[in-house]
Design a protein around this motif. Structure first.
Motif, mmCIF file in Angstrom:
data_model
loop_
_atom_site.group_PDB
_atom_site.id
_atom_site.type_symbol
_atom_site.label_atom_id
_atom_site.label_comp_id
_atom_site.label_asym_id
_atom_site.label_seq_id
_atom_site.Cartn_x
_atom_site.Cartn_y
_atom_site.Cartn_z
ATOM 1 N N SER A 111 -10.015 -2.696 -7.312
ATOM 2 C CA SER A 111 -10.222 -1.429 -6.606
ATOM 3 C C SER A 111 -10.947 -1.651 -5.285
ATOM 4 O O SER A 111 -10.530 -1.157 -4.229
ATOM 5 N N ALA A 112 -12.055 -2.407 -5.333
ATOM 6 C CA ALA A 112 -12.804 -2.687 -4.106
ATOM 7 C C ALA A 112 -11.992 -3.528 -3.132
ATOM 8 O O ALA A 112 -12.069 -3.343 -1.914
ATOM 9 N N GLY A 113 -11.187 -4.448 -3.674
ATOM 10 C CA GLY A 113 -10.357 -5.280 -2.807
ATOM 11 C C GLY A 113 -9.310 -4.469 -2.070
ATOM 12 O O GLY A 113 -8.991 -4.754 -0.901
ATOM 13 N N LEU A 114 -8.776 -3.460 -2.733
ATOM 14 C CA LEU A 114 -7.787 -2.595 -2.081
ATOM 15 C C LEU A 114 -8.426 -1.857 -0.910
ATOM 16 O O LEU A 114 -7.841 -1.773 0.189
ATOM 17 N N LEU A 115 -9.619 -1.302 -1.117
ATOM 18 C CA LEU A 115 -10.330 -0.626 -0.032
ATOM 19 C C LEU A 115 -10.647 -1.589 1.110
ATOM 20 O O LEU A 115 -10.492 -1.253 2.293
ATOM 21 N N THR A 116 -11.116 -2.790 0.740
ATOM 22 C CA THR A 116 -11.467 -3.780 1.753
ATOM 23 C C THR A 116 -10.258 -4.151 2.591
ATOM 24 O O THR A 116 -10.347 -4.280 3.820
ATOM 25 N N TRP A 117 -9.115 -4.327 1.946
ATOM 26 C CA TRP A 117 -7.905 -4.703 2.674
ATOM 27 C C TRP A 117 -7.458 -3.599 3.639
ATOM 28 O O TRP A 117 -7.166 -3.860 4.812
ATOM 29 N N VAL A 118 -7.441 -2.362 3.141
ATOM 30 C CA VAL A 118 -6.919 -1.251 3.941
ATOM 31 C C VAL A 118 -7.805 -0.941 5.134
ATOM 32 O O VAL A 118 -7.319 -0.725 6.247
ATOM 33 N N TYR A 119 -9.139 -0.947 4.917
ATOM 34 C CA TYR A 119 -10.034 -0.448 5.958
ATOM 35 C C TYR A 119 -10.764 -1.531 6.748
ATOM 36 O O TYR A 119 -11.357 -1.225 7.788
ATOM 37 N N ALA A 174 -6.848 3.557 -6.543
ATOM 38 C CA ALA A 174 -5.555 3.260 -5.918
ATOM 39 C C ALA A 174 -4.733 4.527 -5.659
ATOM 40 O O ALA A 174 -4.306 4.767 -4.513
ATOM 41 N N PRO A 175 -4.486 5.392 -6.658
ATOM 42 C CA PRO A 175 -3.759 6.626 -6.357
ATOM 43 C C PRO A 175 -4.522 7.541 -5.413
ATOM 44 O O PRO A 175 -3.925 8.236 -4.581
ATOM 45 N N GLY A 176 -5.873 7.562 -5.513
ATOM 46 C CA GLY A 176 -6.655 8.388 -4.597
ATOM 47 C C GLY A 176 -6.536 7.917 -3.167
ATOM 48 O O GLY A 176 -6.394 8.721 -2.226
ATOM 49 N N LEU A 177 -6.562 6.609 -2.985
ATOM 50 C CA LEU A 177 -6.411 6.037 -1.646
ATOM 51 C C LEU A 177 -5.031 6.336 -1.083
ATOM 52 O O LEU A 177 -4.873 6.640 0.109
ATOM 53 N N GLN A 178 -4.022 6.256 -1.937
ATOM 54 C CA GLN A 178 -2.665 6.563 -1.483
ATOM 55 C C GLN A 178 -2.559 8.016 -1.017
ATOM 56 O O GLN A 178 -1.921 8.309 0.001
ATOM 57 N N LEU A 179 -3.205 8.929 -1.728
ATOM 58 C CA LEU A 179 -3.190 10.338 -1.331
ATOM 59 C C LEU A 179 -3.916 10.545 0.000
ATOM 60 O O LEU A 179 -3.440 11.272 0.885
ATOM 61 N N HIS A 211 -1.832 9.320 2.806
ATOM 62 C CA HIS A 211 -0.700 10.226 3.028
ATOM 63 C C HIS A 211 -1.137 11.454 3.815
ATOM 64 O O HIS A 211 -0.433 11.907 4.738
ATOM 65 N N LEU A 212 -2.308 12.010 3.472
ATOM 66 C CA LEU A 212 -2.818 13.180 4.192
ATOM 67 C C LEU A 212 -3.156 12.835 5.637
ATOM 68 O O LEU A 212 -3.117 13.710 6.512
ATOM 69 N N ARG A 213 -3.495 11.576 5.884
ATOM 70 C CA ARG A 213 -3.796 11.131 7.254
ATOM 71 C C ARG A 213 -2.540 10.687 7.997
ATOM 72 O O ARG A 213 -2.622 10.189 9.111
ATOM 73 N N HIS A 214 -1.376 10.843 7.324
ATOM 74 C CA HIS A 214 -0.090 10.418 7.896
ATOM 75 C C HIS A 214 -0.080 8.912 8.178
ATOM 76 O O HIS A 214 0.518 8.448 9.141
ATOM 77 N N GLN A 215 -0.782 8.161 7.304
ATOM 78 C CA GLN A 215 -0.798 6.699 7.378
ATOM 79 C C GLN A 215 -0.541 6.170 5.965
ATOM 80 O O GLN A 215 -1.446 5.718 5.277
ATOM 81 N N ASP A 216 0.701 6.284 5.541
ATOM 82 C CA ASP A 216 1.035 5.946 4.155
ATOM 83 C C ASP A 216 0.655 4.514 3.802
ATOM 84 O O ASP A 216 0.859 3.583 4.588
ATOM 85 N N LEU A 217 0.109 4.388 2.599
ATOM 86 C CA LEU A 217 -0.280 3.081 2.086
ATOM 87 C C LEU A 217 0.969 2.288 1.712
ATOM 88 O O LEU A 217 1.968 2.848 1.269
ATOM 89 N N SER A 218 0.893 0.982 1.891
ATOM 90 C CA SER A 218 2.013 0.113 1.532
ATOM 91 C C SER A 218 2.394 0.313 0.074
ATOM 92 O O SER A 218 1.549 0.167 -0.827
ATOM 93 N N VAL A 219 3.645 0.685 -0.188
ATOM 94 C CA VAL A 219 4.096 0.951 -1.552
ATOM 95 C C VAL A 219 3.977 -0.283 -2.444
ATOM 96 O O VAL A 219 3.466 -0.196 -3.577
ATOM 97 N N PRO A 220 4.429 -1.461 -2.004
ATOM 98 C CA PRO A 220 4.268 -2.650 -2.872
ATOM 99 C C PRO A 220 2.806 -2.938 -3.210
ATOM 100 O O PRO A 220 2.482 -3.307 -4.336
ATOM 101 N N LEU A 221 1.908 -2.753 -2.212
ATOM 102 C CA LEU A 221 0.487 -3.025 -2.452
ATOM 103 C C LEU A 221 -0.091 -2.054 -3.478
ATOM 104 O O LEU A 221 -0.766 -2.462 -4.430
ATOM 105 N N ALA A 222 0.168 -0.759 -3.299
ATOM 106 C CA ALA A 222 -0.349 0.249 -4.229
ATOM 107 C C ALA A 222 0.244 0.070 -5.619
ATOM 108 O O ALA A 222 -0.451 0.196 -6.629
ATOM 109 N N THR A 223 1.546 -0.230 -5.675
ATOM 110 C CA THR A 223 2.203 -0.425 -6.969
ATOM 111 C C THR A 223 1.621 -1.616 -7.716
ATOM 112 O O THR A 223 1.347 -1.542 -8.918
#
Length: 502
Positions: free
Chosen positions: A147-155, A284-289, A292-304
């Motif tokens: 979970s933390a790694g996903l946030l670190t990667w995205v931001y 992960a689903p919260g970050l994807q949402l 999406h609201l920021r019109h910067q969709d998260l990478s589907v393979p990464l989130a999946t």
């Protein structure tokens, strides 16, 4: 029984760590306050340097002063903090002379090496506090890490690596910090969720490492947002607090017992732990949402991939919880051996098998001599230590196939299948000797010699039935006590004539 009083005093020494934290607090106030009066740069860095240079000294002094039984982790932490202080000094000198950072700078090399050593120190603490494989805590830490790694990667990492103006060396250097921070966070979570004594030392380490991670993350976020390096005094204050807490952990007298594994089982599914895991899994689903609201969709393979891995880990934890509950239902909570209910079920089943197959079955009833006197003299915690140590010795020296259980109070039973009548006295006597041969530490100041009386019974073929075997062993135990204790008595049986051994 005999007791030994070691030399030296165990009087708690709380002065040094309190003085150190007071000094850190004064330095934090000075550092933040100086930023408002526009003093020369080198003057404003003095309070910071006092803390950063003082931290490795505090860790070393605390280690030498309190002499923990295992010093490798604390000495590694001291070296790591020394490199961190060197990095701070080099960074301040570089900024004072030119302010032109060409990454990786010598300070970066010191910082990165420091992170590796601090992570190594935490790993040493984990292995000392929980020598075996604590799989549930490892799985929990991995869920939080993903979970933390996903946030670190995205931001953090993705924005840094996407900046085409940065040279590759700078990208790799700046990306290394969040990666090492994440590694340290994983180990910190693992340290807190694992076994080991609780107390001020653990909480100081937790607070220090968490504050360090928070300060590093804020520093990186501000850098990504503003596009330039920031030297905010409040960030320096956070780093100083983090370093101060690490120094306080080493100066606290609790480091003498920090490596000791706790006698109380940590709840495997406490509300706090489940809450942390719930937040991590929903990240992960919260970050994807949010993206999406920021019109910067998260990478589907990464989130999946993140969701799939965490889903599998949660299933593994559920399976582990079920297995834990099953073990708890048949295990004595104090000693870790089987409990009376499970033993009685196993005895019934084993007697039926022995009656059908015609093999011999031995039963030992083991009672600690003068156990009430141990409790009265040294306290009930000392009695608990005795029972745990006896269970350990009985488990380590048992014959293959033997089932050991705590039958009640200070009484243990051992069921030994496929045993000849002539072997029973020998097995019982080996058990008695294994208990009495070495003293047991009942407190930090006392070692006592503990003995046990043993009643043994044997049966074979159609005559093997649970109630008769238990009754015969109990009568033999009573005879051993009446004969003076610290001896074995074998109950008379058709295939095993009565005998006594002292």
């Amino acid at each position: 029984m005999r007791s030994e009083q070691p030399s030296g005093s165990d009087t708690p020494d709380h002065g040094p760590w309190r003085l150190w934290l007071g000094l850190v607090l004064v330095c934090v106030v000075l550092r933040v306050g100086m930023s408002a009066v526009h003093l020369p740069y080198l003057v404003t860095t003095v309070p910071y340097l006092v803390v950063t240079v003082g931290t490795p000294v505090a860790v070393l002094v605390g280690t030498l002063r309190h002499r923990p039984p295992h010093r490798a982790g604390w000495l590694t932490l001291a070296v790591g903090q020394l490199l961190y202080a060197v990095g701070d000094v080099l960074s301040i000198v570089d900024e004072w002379l030119s302010g032109d950072f060409l990454e990786p700078t010598p300070a970066d090399l010191m910082y990165l090496a420091s992170y590796v050593l601090v992570a190594a120190a935490v790993l040493i603490f984990i292995r000392r506090r929980a020598p075996g494989w604590d799989v549930p805590s490892a799985v929990d830490a991995l869920i939080v890490a993903i979970s933390a790694g996903l946030l670190t990667w995205v931001y953090l990492i993705q924005p840094l690596t996407a900046d085409s103006e940065l040279p590759m060396a700078a990208k790799l250097t700046e990306s290394a910090y969040p990666v090492l921070d994440l590694m340290l966070l994983i180990l910190t979570v693992r340290l807190v969720m694992g076994h080991g004594t609780r107390g001020a030392v653990l909480y100081f380490l937790l607070a220090g490492l968490t504050t360090m991670f928070t300060a590093d993350t804020l520093y990186a976020v501000v850098g990504v947002v503003t596009g330039q390096t920031t030297f905010e005094s409040w960030l320096d204050g956070l780093w100083m607090i983090a370093l101060g807490l690490l120094g306080a952990a080493a100066l606290h007298p609790g480091i003498r017992h920090f490596d000791r594994r706790t006698d109380t089982a940590i709840p495997d599914a406490s509300p706090g732990r489940l809450g942390v895991l719930a937040v991590a899994v929903l990240m992960a689903p919260g970050l994807q949402l949010i993206q999406h609201l920021r019109h910067q969709d998260l990478s589907v393979p990464l989130a999946t991939a993140a969701c799939a891995v965490m889903f599998l880990l949660v299933l593994a934890r559920m399976a582990g919880l079920v297995a834990t509950q099953r073990r708890a239902a048949v295990t004595d909570g104090l000693t870790g051996v089987r409990n009376r209910r499970h033993f009685e079920d196993a005895l019934t089943a084993e007697c039926r098998r022995a009656a059908r197959a015609g093999y011999g079955l031995g039963l030992l009833m083991i009672d600690v001599d003068h156990f009430k006197k141990i409790n009265d003299t040294y306290g009930h915690p000392a009695g608990d230590r005795v029972l745990r140590e006896l269970a350990r010795r009985l488990t380590a020296g048992r014959r293959a196939g033997t089932m050991l259980a705590r039958y009640g109070g200070e009484e243990f039973v051992a069921l030994v299948p496929h045993l000849d009548a002539a072997e029973l006295p020998l097995v019982a006597e080996r058990v008695r000797q294994s208990i009495a041969e070495l003293p047991i530490e009942v407190s930090d100041r006392a070692l006592i010699t503990v003995t046990a009386s043993i009643g043994a019974a044997w049966s074979r073929g159609p005559r093997t039935e649970p109630a008769g075997l238990l009754r015969a062993a109990d009568e033999a135990l009573y005879a051993a006590k009446a004969a003076g204790r610290n001896r074995t008595v074998v109950a008379p049986a058709a295939h095993a004539p009565a005998s006594a051994h002292g």
